[in-house]
Motif scaffolding. Structure first.
Motif, PDB file in Angstrom:
ATOM      1  N   PHE A 119      52.676  -0.521  75.445  1.00 16.77           N
ATOM      2  CA  PHE A 119      53.436  -1.086  76.352  1.00 16.77           C
ATOM      3  C   PHE A 119      52.653  -2.014  77.407  1.00 16.77           C
ATOM      4  O   PHE A 119      52.617  -3.109  77.192  1.00 16.77           O
ATOM      5  N   PHE A 120      52.197  -1.240  78.422  1.00 14.08           N
ATOM      6  CA  PHE A 120      51.111  -2.105  79.369  1.00 14.08           C
ATOM      7  C   PHE A 120      49.645  -1.955  78.338  1.00 14.08           C
ATOM      8  O   PHE A 120      49.496  -1.378  77.506  1.00 14.08           O
ATOM      9  N   ASP A 121      48.740  -3.341  78.721  1.00 14.74           N
ATOM     10  CA  ASP A 121      47.727  -3.289  78.281  1.00 14.74           C
ATOM     11  C   ASP A 121      46.664  -2.515  79.051  1.00 14.74           C
ATOM     12  O   ASP A 121      46.560  -2.925  80.211  1.00 14.74           O
ATOM     13  N   PHE A 122      45.795  -1.817  78.412  1.00 18.27           N
ATOM     14  CA  PHE A 122      44.634  -1.147  79.035  1.00 18.27           C
ATOM     15  C   PHE A 122      43.455  -1.533  78.514  1.00 18.27           C
ATOM     16  O   PHE A 122      43.046  -0.452  77.519  1.00 18.27           O
ATOM     17  N   ASP A 177      40.353  -1.251  78.672  1.00 25.21           N
ATOM     18  CA  ASP A 177      39.003  -0.289  78.896  1.00 25.21           C
ATOM     19  C   ASP A 177      39.417   0.982  78.385  1.00 25.21           C
ATOM     20  O   ASP A 177      38.684   2.022  78.776  1.00 25.21           O
ATOM     21  N   GLY A 178      40.512   1.312  77.937  1.00 24.15           N
ATOM     22  CA  GLY A 178      40.930   2.504  77.519  1.00 24.15           C
ATOM     23  C   GLY A 178      41.561   3.137  78.855  1.00 24.15           C
ATOM     24  O   GLY A 178      42.393   2.689  79.582  1.00 24.15           O
ATOM     25  N   PRO A 179      41.500   4.717  78.953  1.00 27.02           N
ATOM     26  CA  PRO A 179      42.260   5.409  80.089  1.00 27.02           C
ATOM     27  C   PRO A 179      41.948   5.011  81.436  1.00 27.02           C
ATOM     28  O   PRO A 179      40.665   4.983  81.641  1.00 27.02           O
ATOM     29  N   PRO A 180      42.841   4.613  82.228  1.00 24.89           N
ATOM     30  CA  PRO A 180      42.542   4.196  83.692  1.00 24.89           C
ATOM     31  C   PRO A 180      41.893   5.402  84.303  1.00 24.89           C
ATOM     32  O   PRO A 180      42.468   6.541  84.128  1.00 24.89           O
ATOM     33  N   THR A 181      40.830   5.127  85.321  1.00 25.77           N
ATOM     34  CA  THR A 181      40.275   6.053  86.100  1.00 25.77           C
ATOM     35  C   THR A 181      41.417   6.569  87.187  1.00 25.77           C
ATOM     36  O   THR A 181      42.255   5.827  87.220  1.00 25.77           O
ATOM     37  N   THR A 182      40.930   7.574  87.657  1.00 28.84           N
ATOM     38  CA  THR A 182      41.666   8.397  88.847  1.00 28.84           C
ATOM     39  C   THR A 182      40.888   8.544  90.100  1.00 28.84           C
ATOM     40  O   THR A 182      39.744   8.802  89.828  1.00 28.84           O
ATOM     41  N   SER A 183      41.686   8.559  91.172  1.00 31.90           N
ATOM     42  CA  SER A 183      40.832   8.826  92.325  1.00 31.90           C
ATOM     43  C   SER A 183      40.362  10.288  92.298  1.00 31.90           C
ATOM     44  O   SER A 183      39.529  10.488  92.990  1.00 31.90           O
ATOM     45  N   GLN A 184      41.040  11.129  91.630  1.00 27.87           N
ATOM     46  CA  GLN A 184      40.562  12.513  91.475  1.00 27.87           C
ATOM     47  C   GLN A 184      39.230  12.459  90.871  1.00 27.87           C
ATOM     48  O   GLN A 184      38.236  13.532  91.351  1.00 27.87           O
ATOM     49  N   GLU A 185      38.610  11.598  90.068  1.00 28.90           N
ATOM     50  CA  GLU A 185      37.368  11.607  89.264  1.00 28.90           C
ATOM     51  C   GLU A 185      36.475  10.929  90.119  1.00 28.90           C
ATOM     52  O   GLU A 185      35.353  10.964  90.491  1.00 28.90           O
ATOM     53  N   LEU A 186      37.081  10.206  91.014  1.00 28.64           N
ATOM     54  CA  LEU A 186      36.043   8.984  91.878  1.00 28.64           C
ATOM     55  C   LEU A 186      35.767   9.551  93.248  1.00 28.64           C
ATOM     56  O   LEU A 186      34.968   8.895  94.144  1.00 28.64           O
ATOM     57  N   ASN A 187      36.273  10.772  93.550  1.00 28.12           N
ATOM     58  CA  ASN A 187      36.110  11.086  95.021  1.00 28.12           C
ATOM     59  C   ASN A 187      34.960  12.221  95.063  1.00 28.12           C
ATOM     60  O   ASN A 187      34.966  12.640  96.191  1.00 28.12           O
ATOM     61  N   GLY A 188      34.309  12.438  94.149  1.00 27.96           N
ATOM     62  CA  GLY A 188      33.293  13.244  94.107  1.00 27.96           C
ATOM     63  C   GLY A 188      33.788  14.931  93.853  1.00 27.96           C
ATOM     64  O   GLY A 188      32.759  15.612  93.857  1.00 27.96           O
ATOM     65  N   TRP A 189      34.857  15.026  93.490  1.00 28.28           N
ATOM     66  CA  TRP A 189      35.286  16.230  93.188  1.00 28.28           C
ATOM     67  C   TRP A 189      34.681  16.605  91.591  1.00 28.28           C
ATOM     68  O   TRP A 189      34.332  15.750  90.872  1.00 28.28           O
ATOM     69  N   GLY A 190      34.996  17.893  91.097  1.00 36.41           N
ATOM     70  CA  GLY A 190      34.968  18.112  89.631  1.00 36.41           C
ATOM     71  C   GLY A 190      33.365  17.750  89.430  1.00 36.41           C
ATOM     72  O   GLY A 190      32.473  18.345  89.864  1.00 36.41           O
ATOM     73  N   ASP A 191      33.353  17.527  88.106  1.00 38.08           N
ATOM     74  CA  ASP A 191      32.023  17.526  87.606  1.00 38.08           C
ATOM     75  C   ASP A 191      31.475  16.156  87.747  1.00 38.08           C
ATOM     76  O   ASP A 191      30.392  15.842  87.001  1.00 38.08           O
ATOM     77  N   ASP A 192      31.771  15.353  88.565  1.00 36.64           N
ATOM     78  CA  ASP A 192      31.057  14.105  89.281  1.00 36.64           C
ATOM     79  C   ASP A 192      31.101  13.096  87.660  1.00 36.64           C
ATOM     80  O   ASP A 192      30.289  12.132  87.882  1.00 36.64           O
ATOM     81  N   LEU A 193      32.032  13.399  86.972  1.00 35.89           N
ATOM     82  CA  LEU A 193      31.993  12.467  85.752  1.00 35.89           C
ATOM     83  C   LEU A 193      33.211  11.801  85.669  1.00 35.89           C
ATOM     84  O   LEU A 193      34.536  12.285  85.863  1.00 35.89           O
ATOM     85  N   VAL A 194      33.047  10.604  85.411  1.00 39.49           N
ATOM     86  CA  VAL A 194      34.424   9.714  84.945  1.00 39.49           C
ATOM     87  C   VAL A 194      34.527   9.667  83.573  1.00 39.49           C
ATOM     88  O   VAL A 194      33.620   9.478  82.987  1.00 39.49           O
ATOM     89  N   HIS A 195      35.709  10.401  82.987  1.00 40.35           N
ATOM     90  CA  HIS A 195      35.903  10.336  81.748  1.00 40.35           C
ATOM     91  C   HIS A 195      36.181   9.330  81.092  1.00 40.35           C
ATOM     92  O   HIS A 195      37.220   8.824  81.487  1.00 40.35           O
TER      93      HIS A 195
END
Length: 206
Positions: free
Chosen positions: A130-133, A135-153
């Motif tokens: 439908f929409f074109d992405f 680079d694949g799956p768009p990143t989220t702020s949940q990944e980019l804010n330093g939480w979690g495993d500190d990885l952008v999947h």
């Protein structure tokens, strides 16, 4: 149920299945806004152990905690995916300790086999249906804010049945990313729910 598209959240006995409670109405609003689908705007909640799931074209499952399916839940999950159903599973808030991700992936190995859940290539039809992405799956702020495993999947995972995704699995926490009142979308430079539109349109048309 009418012939309208309806969003189904799967309720399971372990864990906390009722997270990101504003996300469904936000995504449903986007389907109304961008597509010609006839949409039922009320979230549908169905126990995974209920045979009602076989009436649902699109199911969503999420949580933070341990996933330990009962025998009936395992049977229904496998039958639903193997027979043309579509489940979007999102690891909500993977910063807790990875418990949801670890336990869910273990469940998938037990139900479908060790090699069933694979990386989805970023040029897959899902990213252009439908929409074109590009680079694949768009990143989220949940990944980019330093939480979690500190990885952008940089990829999603999937279980494919006969060349079609039956289970789409995300560690990117889209559920929390889209968990806001849809009326606030006007403040976003780019509508971050557009990828959700792709997921639904793929589920319905592929």
């Amino acid at each position: 149920m009418s012939n309208d598209f309806f969003f189904t959240r799967l309720q399971y006995e372990s864990g906390d299945w009722d997270v990101d409670q504003r996300m469904p109405s936000n995504l449903l609003n986007s389907l109304v806004e961008y597509t010609t689908l006839q949409v039922n705007t009320v979230e549908n909640i169905v126990p995974l152990a209920s045979d009602d799931i076989f009436k649902c074209p699109f199911c969503y499952l999420s949580g933070h905690k341990l996933v330990q399916f009962s025998k009936k839940e395992r049977e229904n999950f496998k039958k639903y995916v193997d027979n043309g159903g579509f489940v979007f599973v999102d690891d909500c808030n993977h910063d807790i300790d990875g418990l949801f991700a670890k336990s869910f992936e273990r469940q998938m190995e037990e139900i479908f086999g060790n090699e069933a859940l694979v990386k989805l290539p970023n040029d897959h039809e899902l990213y252009s249906v439908f929409f074109d992405f590009e680079d694949g799956p768009p990143t989220t702020s949940q990944e980019l804010n330093g939480w979690g495993d500190d990885l952008v999947h940089e990829y999603l995972k999937a279980i494919e049945v006969n060349g079609r995704i039956g289970l789409l699995y995300s560690n990117k926490d889209y559920g929390c990313e889209w968990d806001y009142d849809f009326r606030n979308k006007r403040w976003y430079k780019n509508d971050n729910t557009r990828f959700g539109v792709n997921i639904v349109m793929y589920a319905l048309t592929s």
